[in-house]
Design a protein around this motif. Structure first.
Motif, PDB file in Angstrom:
ATOM      1  N   GLU A 173       8.939 100.651  25.444  1.00 57.90           N
ATOM      2  CA  GLU A 173       7.738 101.222  26.046  1.00 57.90           C
ATOM      3  C   GLU A 173       6.515 100.328  25.852  1.00 57.90           C
ATOM      4  O   GLU A 173       5.656 100.248  26.735  1.00 57.90           O
ATOM      5  N   ALA A 174       6.445  99.642  24.731  1.00 56.83           N
ATOM      6  CA  ALA A 174       5.296  98.775  24.460  1.00 56.83           C
ATOM      7  C   ALA A 174       5.192  97.628  25.460  1.00 56.83           C
ATOM      8  O   ALA A 174       4.109  97.043  25.625  1.00 56.83           O
ATOM      9  N   ASP A 175       6.291  97.310  26.147  1.00 52.50           N
ATOM     10  CA  ASP A 175       6.299  96.191  27.091  1.00 52.50           C
ATOM     11  C   ASP A 175       6.063  96.632  28.533  1.00 52.50           C
ATOM     12  O   ASP A 175       5.977  95.789  29.431  1.00 52.50           O
ATOM     13  N   HIS A 176       5.977  97.935  28.782  1.00 52.58           N
ATOM     14  CA  HIS A 176       5.915  98.426  30.156  1.00 52.58           C
ATOM     15  C   HIS A 176       4.670  97.939  30.894  1.00 52.58           C
ATOM     16  O   HIS A 176       4.740  97.546  32.061  1.00 52.58           O
ATOM     17  N   GLU A 177       3.520  97.977  30.243  1.00 49.95           N
ATOM     18  CA  GLU A 177       2.285  97.561  30.919  1.00 49.95           C
ATOM     19  C   GLU A 177       2.358  96.102  31.351  1.00 49.95           C
ATOM     20  O   GLU A 177       1.995  95.751  32.485  1.00 49.95           O
ATOM     21  N   GLY A 178       2.848  95.241  30.467  1.00 52.32           N
ATOM     22  CA  GLY A 178       2.970  93.832  30.815  1.00 52.32           C
ATOM     23  C   GLY A 178       3.964  93.595  31.927  1.00 52.32           C
ATOM     24  O   GLY A 178       3.745  92.759  32.811  1.00 52.32           O
ATOM     25  N   GLN A 179       5.081  94.323  31.897  1.00 44.89           N
ATOM     26  CA  GLN A 179       6.076  94.191  32.959  1.00 44.89           C
ATOM     27  C   GLN A 179       5.490  94.639  34.301  1.00 44.89           C
ATOM     28  O   GLN A 179       5.697  93.989  35.328  1.00 44.89           O
ATOM     29  N   SER A 180       4.760  95.742  34.300  1.00 44.15           N
ATOM     30  CA  SER A 180       4.159  96.244  35.542  1.00 44.15           C
ATOM     31  C   SER A 180       3.220  95.207  36.137  1.00 44.15           C
ATOM     32  O   SER A 180       3.253  94.923  37.345  1.00 44.15           O
ATOM     33  N   ARG A 181       2.370  94.644  35.303  1.00 44.97           N
ATOM     34  CA  ARG A 181       1.402  93.660  35.788  1.00 44.97           C
ATOM     35  C   ARG A 181       2.116  92.417  36.340  1.00 44.97           C
ATOM     36  O   ARG A 181       1.738  91.884  37.383  1.00 44.97           O
ATOM     37  N   ALA A 182       3.161  91.980  35.648  1.00 43.76           N
ATOM     38  CA  ALA A 182       3.900  90.796  36.103  1.00 43.76           C
ATOM     39  C   ALA A 182       4.621  91.067  37.419  1.00 43.76           C
ATOM     40  O   ALA A 182       4.659  90.215  38.312  1.00 43.76           O
ATOM     41  N   PHE A 183       5.208  92.273  37.567  1.00 44.47           N
ATOM     42  CA  PHE A 183       5.897  92.620  38.806  1.00 44.47           C
ATOM     43  C   PHE A 183       4.933  92.614  39.993  1.00 44.47           C
ATOM     44  O   PHE A 183       5.255  92.111  41.080  1.00 44.47           O
ATOM     45  N   VAL A 184       3.739  93.175  39.811  1.00 43.87           N
ATOM     46  CA  VAL A 184       2.775  93.265  40.915  1.00 43.87           C
ATOM     47  C   VAL A 184       2.283  91.877  41.295  1.00 43.87           C
ATOM     48  O   VAL A 184       2.184  91.547  42.489  1.00 43.87           O
ATOM     49  N   ALA A 185       1.981  91.038  40.320  1.00 45.71           N
ATOM     50  CA  ALA A 185       1.513  89.685  40.619  1.00 45.71           C
ATOM     51  C   ALA A 185       2.596  88.882  41.329  1.00 45.71           C
ATOM     52  O   ALA A 185       2.315  88.113  42.264  1.00 45.71           O
ATOM     53  N   ASP A 186       3.846  89.062  40.921  1.00 43.32           N
ATOM     54  CA  ASP A 186       4.962  88.360  41.553  1.00 43.32           C
ATOM     55  C   ASP A 186       5.168  88.852  42.978  1.00 43.32           C
ATOM     56  O   ASP A 186       5.414  88.057  43.898  1.00 43.32           O
ATOM     57  N   LEU A 187       5.059  90.169  43.187  1.00 44.28           N
ATOM     58  CA  LEU A 187       5.215  90.726  44.529  1.00 44.28           C
ATOM     59  C   LEU A 187       4.132  90.210  45.470  1.00 44.28           C
ATOM     60  O   LEU A 187       4.402  89.892  46.630  1.00 44.28           O
ATOM     61  N   ARG A 188       2.909  90.090  44.977  1.00 44.99           N
ATOM     62  CA  ARG A 188       1.825  89.577  45.820  1.00 44.99           C
ATOM     63  C   ARG A 188       2.109  88.127  46.222  1.00 44.99           C
ATOM     64  O   ARG A 188       1.906  87.728  47.376  1.00 44.99           O
TER      65      ARG A 188
END
Length: 300
Positions: A173-188
């Motif tokens: 759970e502690a890694d979820h925020e970082g994963q979310s941000r990385a996924f969105v930047a990669d998708l863009r």
């Protein structure tokens, strides 16, 4: 004949046979074995690689049997290491629509399949730029679960990440925020590399903006960055926490990536990864909806 003419059935069988006979067992990671009396692969070997029954594949080569599904055509194209043009030809022979590149039935570049086959001791998989998993080796399935059975919008791991909470159990759970941000930047970054009118990326972004406040907030930050390498902590249901480096090899057009996982230096992950082949397949909590099959199960 299920919408196919006798002429197309005959041509389909002849085409499959010609492609099978040109492949050496070593090309697909199989031993040559003694007393091989036919050129290329045996029919049963192609059936095994494609996940089909031997009887069904034999019928296809004879120009008989039922019309192959789109999923079966994709599996045969990968098993036979077809080029993109050959794959499209196979779809047309079977009277099936040629899938748009980027979806779950996307053609995997033969070079990436070859590399994947040469990495039997390393978890590895091929995904699209929208994080649709196309093919995995057994150790990747053991590490992150079978991700290849999802269809429609759910085929994208990014879509599931923002719409299906159980998907996040793969990471602490502690890694979820970082994963979310990385996924969105990669998708863009991936969407920008595609044509501006690309329907797949556009539809995915519009859907996530509408259903996920978290995605919408991160999208508004306008961060952009391809995920070229990562250090990840993966939660395995049997082994526990495994810390790995996730490395990427991009295709020339950027639409596909070969991902492989190596143990993070300074951790016990090397020994834990060695256990994967013993423990077996991890269960995907957000199970794919398969046609004519069951969801992946945990073994070991």
């Amino acid at each position: 004949m299920d919408g196919m003419s006798a002429v197309k059935y005959a041509e389909l069988g002849a085409f499959l046979r010609s492609r099978r006979e040109r492949i050496r067992p070593a090309d697909v990671g199989l031993p040559a074995g003694p007393r091989r009396r036919v050129p290329g692969l045996r029919r049963e070997e192609v059936a095994q690689l494609a996940g089909a029954s031997v009887d069904y594949y034999n019928e296809l080569e004879r120009g008989a049997g039922s019309q192959p599904s789109e999923q079966m055509i994709a599996a045969l194209a990968r098993a036979l290491r077809l080029s993109a043009d050959e794959r499209d030809y196979l779809y047309r022979l079977a009277d099936r629509p040629v899938p748009v590149q980027g979806g779950a039935a996307s053609h995997v570049h033969p070079g990436m399949l070859d590399l994947l086959g040469r990495m039997p001791s390393t978890p590895a998989q091929v995904i699209t730029d929208l994080h649709v998993t196309l093919v995995q080796n057994p150790l990747a399935v053991a590490l992150v679960g079978d991700q290849t059975g999802f269809r429609g919008p759910r085929a994208s791991f990014v879509h599931r990440w923002f719409t299906e909470p159980d998907t996040r159990l793969l990471y602490p759970e502690a890694d979820h925020e970082g994963q979310s941000r990385a996924f969105v930047a990669d998708l863009r970054a991936a969407a920008a590399r595609r044509d501006a009118k690309d329907p797949e990326a556009g539809s995915m972004i519009r859907t996530l903006l509408a259903v996920s406040p978290e995605f919408a907030a991160l999208w508004a930050d306008h961060d952009v960055a391809f995920r070229r390498d990562d250090r990840k902590r993966i939660v395995h249901p049997t082994i526990g926490l495994i810390e790995v480096n996730c490395l990427n090899l991009f295709s020339e057009d950027g639409r596909q990536r070969l991902l492989w996982f190596t143990p993070a230096v300074g951790t016990e992950s090397a020994g834990l990864l060695d256990l994967l082949g013993v423990v077996g397949t991890q269960e995907v909590v957000s199970s794919p909806r398969r046609t004519g099959g069951s969801s992946p199960t945990r073994s070991g």
